[in-house]
Motif scaffolding. Structure first.
Motif, PDB file in Angstrom:
ATOM      1  N   GLU A  63     -67.538 -19.252  60.101  1.00 53.79           N
ATOM      2  CA  GLU A  63     -67.280 -19.995  58.865  1.00 53.79           C
ATOM      3  C   GLU A  63     -66.608 -19.109  57.825  1.00 53.79           C
ATOM      4  OE1 GLU A  63     -69.459 -22.383  55.244  1.00 53.79           O
ATOM      5  OE2 GLU A  63     -70.579 -22.095  57.102  1.00 53.79           O
ATOM      6  N   ALA A  64     -67.082 -17.874  57.679  1.00 56.24           N
ATOM      7  CA  ALA A  64     -66.474 -16.952  56.715  1.00 56.24           C
ATOM      8  C   ALA A  64     -65.016 -16.678  57.083  1.00 56.24           C
ATOM      9  CB  ALA A  64     -67.259 -15.645  56.648  1.00 56.24           C
ATOM     10  N   ALA A  65     -64.740 -16.517  58.361  1.00 57.57           N
ATOM     11  CA  ALA A  65     -63.361 -16.288  58.820  1.00 57.57           C
ATOM     12  C   ALA A  65     -62.489 -17.497  58.522  1.00 57.57           C
ATOM     13  CB  ALA A  65     -63.348 -15.975  60.309  1.00 57.57           C
ATOM     14  N   SER A  66     -63.040 -18.681  58.717  1.00 60.16           N
ATOM     15  CA  SER A  66     -62.293 -19.911  58.456  1.00 60.16           C
ATOM     16  C   SER A  66     -61.964 -20.048  56.964  1.00 60.16           C
ATOM     17  CB  SER A  66     -63.115 -21.111  58.934  1.00 60.16           C
ATOM     18  OG  SER A  66     -62.466 -22.303  58.629  1.00 60.16           O
ATOM     19  N   ILE A  67     -62.933 -19.744  56.122  1.00 59.69           N
ATOM     20  CA  ILE A  67     -62.704 -19.810  54.674  1.00 59.69           C
ATOM     21  C   ILE A  67     -61.650 -18.796  54.250  1.00 59.69           C
ATOM     22  CG2 ILE A  67     -63.770 -19.352  52.417  1.00 59.69           C
ATOM     23  CD1 ILE A  67     -66.379 -20.534  53.646  1.00 59.69           C
ATOM     24  N   ALA A  68     -61.699 -17.607  54.845  1.00 61.72           N
ATOM     25  CA  ALA A  68     -60.736 -16.548  54.508  1.00 61.72           C
ATOM     26  C   ALA A  68     -59.392 -16.770  55.188  1.00 61.72           C
ATOM     27  CB  ALA A  68     -61.293 -15.191  54.919  1.00 61.72           C
ATOM     28  N   ASN A  69     -59.342 -17.748  56.106  1.00 58.77           N
ATOM     29  CA  ASN A  69     -58.127 -18.032  56.867  1.00 58.77           C
ATOM     30  C   ASN A  69     -57.640 -16.790  57.611  1.00 58.77           C
ATOM     31  OD1 ASN A  69     -56.248 -19.797  57.871  1.00 58.77           O
ATOM     32  ND2 ASN A  69     -54.850 -19.571  56.139  1.00 58.77           N
ATOM     33  N   CYS A  70     -58.599 -16.075  58.183  1.00 57.97           N
ATOM     34  CA  CYS A  70     -58.303 -14.830  58.887  1.00 57.97           C
ATOM     35  C   CYS A  70     -59.405 -14.588  59.907  1.00 57.97           C
ATOM     36  CB  CYS A  70     -58.265 -13.681  57.883  1.00 57.97           C
ATOM     37  SG  CYS A  70     -58.215 -12.053  58.634  1.00 57.97           S
ATOM     38  N   THR A  71     -59.042 -14.236  61.117  1.00 59.60           N
ATOM     39  CA  THR A  71     -60.068 -13.983  62.130  1.00 59.60           C
ATOM     40  C   THR A  71     -60.093 -12.533  62.591  1.00 59.60           C
ATOM     41  OG1 THR A  71     -58.537 -14.646  63.884  1.00 59.60           O
ATOM     42  CG2 THR A  71     -60.026 -16.347  63.009  1.00 59.60           C
ATOM     43  N   SER A  72     -59.092 -11.746  62.250  1.00 57.57           N
ATOM     44  CA  SER A  72     -58.970 -10.409  62.820  1.00 57.57           C
ATOM     45  C   SER A  72     -60.120  -9.469  62.471  1.00 57.57           C
ATOM     46  CB  SER A  72     -57.638  -9.773  62.420  1.00 57.57           C
ATOM     47  OG  SER A  72     -57.569  -9.633  61.021  1.00 57.57           O
ATOM     48  N   ASN A  73     -60.649  -9.530  61.264  1.00 56.08           N
ATOM     49  CA  ASN A  73     -61.724  -8.622  60.857  1.00 56.08           C
ATOM     50  C   ASN A  73     -63.107  -9.236  60.956  1.00 56.08           C
ATOM     51  OD1 ASN A  73     -60.002  -6.463  60.202  1.00 56.08           O
ATOM     52  ND2 ASN A  73     -59.519  -7.434  58.248  1.00 56.08           N
ATOM     53  N   PHE A  74     -63.195 -10.486  61.370  1.00 57.29           N
ATOM     54  CA  PHE A  74     -64.464 -11.213  61.398  1.00 57.29           C
ATOM     55  C   PHE A  74     -64.993 -11.304  62.826  1.00 57.29           C
ATOM     56  CE2 PHE A  74     -62.591 -12.507  57.440  1.00 57.29           C
ATOM     57  CZ  PHE A  74     -63.664 -12.662  56.580  1.00 57.29           C
ATOM     58  N   SER A  75     -65.582 -10.226  63.293  1.00 59.62           N
ATOM     59  CA  SER A  75     -66.153 -10.233  64.638  1.00 59.62           C
ATOM     60  C   SER A  75     -67.645  -9.924  64.574  1.00 59.62           C
ATOM     61  CB  SER A  75     -65.432  -9.230  65.541  1.00 59.62           C
ATOM     62  OG  SER A  75     -65.549  -7.930  65.009  1.00 59.62           O
ATOM     63  N   TYR A  76     -68.362 -10.456  65.545  1.00 53.18           N
ATOM     64  CA  TYR A  76     -69.808 -10.228  65.633  1.00 53.18           C
ATOM     65  C   TYR A  76     -70.065  -8.976  66.440  1.00 53.18           C
ATOM     66  CZ  TYR A  76     -74.656 -10.735  67.041  1.00 53.18           C
ATOM     67  OH  TYR A  76     -75.983 -10.506  67.253  1.00 53.18           O
ATOM     68  N   PRO A  77     -70.937  -8.097  66.012  1.00 54.37           N
ATOM     69  CA  PRO A  77     -71.764  -8.068  64.805  1.00 54.37           C
ATOM     70  C   PRO A  77     -71.142  -7.248  63.670  1.00 54.37           C
ATOM     71  CG  PRO A  77     -72.577  -6.400  66.307  1.00 54.37           C
ATOM     72  CD  PRO A  77     -71.387  -7.061  66.977  1.00 54.37           C
ATOM     73  N   GLU A  78     -69.936  -6.722  63.887  1.00 61.18           N
ATOM     74  CA  GLU A  78     -69.323  -5.816  62.912  1.00 61.18           C
ATOM     75  C   GLU A  78     -69.200  -6.415  61.511  1.00 61.18           C
ATOM     76  OE1 GLU A  78     -68.352  -4.563  66.964  1.00 61.18           O
ATOM     77  OE2 GLU A  78     -68.041  -6.486  65.946  1.00 61.18           O
ATOM     78  N   ALA A  79     -68.936  -7.714  61.414  1.00 63.00           N
ATOM     79  CA  ALA A  79     -68.730  -8.346  60.108  1.00 63.00           C
ATOM     80  C   ALA A  79     -70.015  -8.423  59.279  1.00 63.00           C
ATOM     81  CB  ALA A  79     -68.141  -9.748  60.284  1.00 63.00           C
ATOM     82  N   LEU A  80     -71.138  -8.065  59.870  1.00 60.97           N
ATOM     83  CA  LEU A  80     -72.415  -8.080  59.151  1.00 60.97           C
ATOM     84  C   LEU A  80     -72.688  -6.776  58.416  1.00 60.97           C
ATOM     85  CD1 LEU A  80     -74.556  -9.717  61.953  1.00 60.97           C
ATOM     86  CD2 LEU A  80     -73.914 -10.781  59.780  1.00 60.97           C
ATOM     87  N   HIS A  81     -71.925  -5.724  58.709  1.00 59.00           N
ATOM     88  CA  HIS A  81     -72.269  -4.394  58.204  1.00 59.00           C
ATOM     89  C   HIS A  81     -71.066  -3.677  57.601  1.00 59.00           C
ATOM     90  CE1 HIS A  81     -76.048  -4.810  60.323  1.00 59.00           C
ATOM     91  NE2 HIS A  81     -75.357  -5.175  61.378  1.00 59.00           N
ATOM     92  N   SER A  82     -71.337  -2.922  56.564  1.00 61.52           N
ATOM     93  CA  SER A  82     -70.310  -2.097  55.937  1.00 61.52           C
ATOM     94  C   SER A  82     -69.922  -0.952  56.867  1.00 61.52           C
ATOM     95  CB  SER A  82     -70.848  -1.512  54.629  1.00 61.52           C
ATOM     96  OG  SER A  82     -69.942  -0.566  54.131  1.00 61.52           O
ATOM     97  N   ASN A  83     -68.648  -0.595  56.820  1.00 63.44           N
ATOM     98  CA  ASN A  83     -68.206   0.612  57.523  1.00 63.44           C
ATOM     99  C   ASN A  83     -67.661   1.644  56.532  1.00 63.44           C
ATOM    100  OD1 ASN A  83     -65.700  -0.330  56.802  1.00 63.44           O
ATOM    101  ND2 ASN A  83     -64.911  -0.542  58.893  1.00 63.44           N
ATOM    102  N   GLY A  84     -67.914   1.391  55.239  1.00 64.25           N
ATOM    103  CA  GLY A  84     -67.464   2.322  54.201  1.00 64.25           C
ATOM    104  C   GLY A  84     -66.111   1.984  53.606  1.00 64.25           C
ATOM    105  N   ASP A  85     -65.406   1.021  54.170  1.00 62.64           N
ATOM    106  CA  ASP A  85     -64.102   0.604  53.667  1.00 62.64           C
ATOM    107  C   ASP A  85     -64.325  -0.446  52.567  1.00 62.64           C
ATOM    108  OD1 ASP A  85     -61.725  -0.882  53.236  1.00 62.64           O
ATOM    109  OD2 ASP A  85     -61.013  -0.493  55.272  1.00 62.64           O
ATOM    110  N   ALA A  86     -64.017  -0.099  51.331  1.00 61.98           N
ATOM    111  CA  ALA A  86     -64.305  -0.972  50.187  1.00 61.98           C
ATOM    112  C   ALA A  86     -63.593  -2.322  50.295  1.00 61.98           C
ATOM    113  CB  ALA A  86     -63.934  -0.277  48.885  1.00 61.98           C
ATOM    114  N   ASP A  87     -62.326  -2.336  50.753  1.00 58.32           N
ATOM    115  CA  ASP A  87     -61.598  -3.602  50.894  1.00 58.32           C
ATOM    116  C   ASP A  87     -62.247  -4.500  51.943  1.00 58.32           C
ATOM    117  OD1 ASP A  87     -59.725  -3.059  48.935  1.00 58.32           O
ATOM    118  OD2 ASP A  87     -58.296  -2.163  50.353  1.00 58.32           O
ATOM    119  N   ARG A  88     -62.598  -3.920  53.082  1.00 54.76           N
ATOM    120  CA  ARG A  88     -63.258  -4.688  54.138  1.00 54.76           C
ATOM    121  C   ARG A  88     -64.617  -5.202  53.669  1.00 54.76           C
ATOM    122  NH1 ARG A  88     -67.033  -3.740  57.591  1.00 54.76           N
ATOM    123  NH2 ARG A  88     -67.167  -4.887  59.520  1.00 54.76           N
ATOM    124  N   ASP A  89     -65.366  -4.358  52.966  1.00 53.91           N
ATOM    125  CA  ASP A  89     -66.672  -4.789  52.443  1.00 53.91           C
ATOM    126  C   ASP A  89     -66.512  -5.993  51.522  1.00 53.91           C
ATOM    127  OD1 ASP A  89     -67.821  -2.730  53.850  1.00 53.91           O
ATOM    128  OD2 ASP A  89     -68.302  -1.522  52.083  1.00 53.91           O
TER     129      ASP A  89
END
Length: 166
Positions: free
Chosen positions: A55-81
């Protein structure tokens, strides 16, 4: 059988030398000793988070960064967060109470893919969740119960949130 899931907040190691309260929060899942209930619930949890991320990927109209489980956690990248993790967590915030209470997502049963690749609804949940929090403060209960305490430590607020899904 009981399954425990815990998470913590605070300076457990004492490295930051702060006086903020330490929280250990979690859930206990009671499968009522029903065969395979715990296994099914783990799959239901995964389906829930995948639905949230989708759903979050659909709202953002982007699927490339929205993968399970990575999209649940910060990786330190402020833009991605800001653009991935925050919207996912906002949806979790608004839907988790329903999932904990009923095992559904936005009023619908969650789905899984069977061995033939067919989407099927999960059966109704038989087990139940219990939510808990353990609080610790260098200044003991006095600080935790003060007017300036975090809202999670205030009994009247926390009771309202968990009882009403707020």
């Amino acid at each position: 059988m009981f399954t425990y899931a815990l998470d913590e907040y605070g300076d457990f190691e004492g490295l930051k030398n702060t006086n903020k309260p330490i929280y250990i929060g979690g859930v206990i899942y009671d499968d009522h000793s029903i065969r395979r209930e715990e296994v099914i619930e783990r799959k239901r949890i995964k389906a829930y988070y995948k639905s949230v991320i989708s759903e979050a990927a659909s709202i953002a109209n982007c699927t490339s960064n929205f993968s399970y489980p990575e999209a649940l956690h910060s990786n330190g990248d402020a833009d991605r967060d800001r653009n991935v993790v925050r919207p996912v967590k906002e949806i979790v915030k608004s839907t988790l109470a329903e999932f904990i209470r009923r095992g559904t997502y936005k009023g619908n049963k969650l789905q899984y893919e069977d061995r033939n690749g067919t989407l099927r609804d999960f059966q109704d949940r038989n087990g139940e969740y219990y939510i808990f929090i353990i609080l610790k403060s260098d200044q003991g209960m006095t600080r935790l119960l003060s007017q300036n305490a975090n809202i999670l430590a205030k009994d009247d607020y926390a009771r309202f949130v968990f009882s009403h899904g707020g």
